[in-house]
Scaffold this active site. Sequence first.
Site, PDB file in Angstrom:
ATOM      1  N   CYS A 273       0.980  -1.181  -0.042  1.00  0.00           N
ATOM      2  CA  CYS A 273       0.022   0.021   0.009  1.00  0.00           C
ATOM      3  C   CYS A 273       0.997   1.187  -0.011  1.00  0.00           C
ATOM      4  O   CYS A 273       1.425   1.233  -0.913  1.00  0.00           O
ATOM      5  CB  CYS A 273      -0.807  -0.099   1.219  1.00  0.00           C
ATOM      6  SG  CYS A 273      -0.080  -0.453   2.769  1.00  0.00           S
ATOM      7  N   SER A 274       0.944   1.788   1.036  1.00  0.00           N
ATOM      8  CA  SER A 274       1.761   3.238   1.186  1.00  0.00           C
ATOM      9  C   SER A 274       2.217   3.440   2.440  1.00  0.00           C
ATOM     10  O   SER A 274       2.279   4.660   2.972  1.00  0.00           O
ATOM     11  CB  SER A 274       0.754   4.420   0.747  1.00  0.00           C
ATOM     12  OG  SER A 274      -0.349   4.384   1.745  1.00  0.00           O
ATOM     13  N   CYS A 275       2.743   2.524   3.312  1.00  0.00           N
ATOM     14  CA  CYS A 275       3.347   2.767   4.637  1.00  0.00           C
ATOM     15  C   CYS A 275       4.526   3.572   4.488  1.00  0.00           C
ATOM     16  O   CYS A 275       5.633   3.341   3.361  1.00  0.00           O
ATOM     17  CB  CYS A 275       3.737   1.359   5.320  1.00  0.00           C
ATOM     18  SG  CYS A 275       2.326   0.329   5.637  1.00  0.00           S
TER      19      CYS A 275
END
Lengths: 192, 93
Positions: A101-103
């Site tokens: 995702c976008s951590c």
Amino acid sequence: MILKDLDERDILNGLRALLAEKGIADAAEIAARIAATDAANPGQGAAMVARAWTDPGFRALMLADGTKAAEAMGIPMRGLPPLGVLENVPGLHHLVVCTLCSCYPRAVLGYPPFWYKSAAYRAKAVRTPRALLREFGTELPADIAIRVVDSTADYRWMVLPERPAGTEGWDAARLAAIVREGDMIGVTIPSV
Amino acid sequence: MTGQLAPGTRVRVRLDWPETRGPCHIRTPYYVRGQEGVIHRALGRFRNPEKLAFARPAEELALYHVRFDLRRIWPEADADLLVELFESWLEAA
């Protein structure tokens, strides 16, 4: 009542009211968290890096517990995922990605750059990392190993780059000015 | 695998696809499933995100940084890899 027929502002206000009613977060707390999130920026991470380069005790703390090191710099970390710090050393370079995702370590670097969440970055980082670095203008000598760090769970990761040659005698403020966002993700390397 | 795993312990990521069985929330990337790696270091204990995501009671699980040779996954990769994985996804290799 059907949720999808409601105005999104009403849903948000309802959620805020519920959070307050249940004692989870009141309006002031939410406003403070939004302000802290908006205020976070790569300059904070750069200040940590510069201090690590000039203060061995801080560097040790930062590598052992990034959250405590950030708090020591006045960065609010309460309730946020733990911060892990990956040290670049001679012969080993780290590159951070989140393929799921976008951590991203927003508390210390702010909002991620636009490309960080792109499918292209996420795929290339794990499959052709050396070529990906080249796209960012970073030509790593062949004898420097790359370690890709896929941020998948409860930590957020930032890179502590190597202090570049030519900065001998510089103070922390001057050093912080040369540390860019990409240096702390690992797509670039600080230079003077 | 349960119990504290020491750095250097060889592990294999379970070759499992819960996505095929219904709604779920998985923090284990597809590309490491079934792959062998080495425990790099223990990262502490965190509540199971697969249950937290559905607001179910979530037990604490050990989380590890597991190191893989990316070349064994994609020959062109020329790097190694650290991924955070929960003990529930690891088996002895």
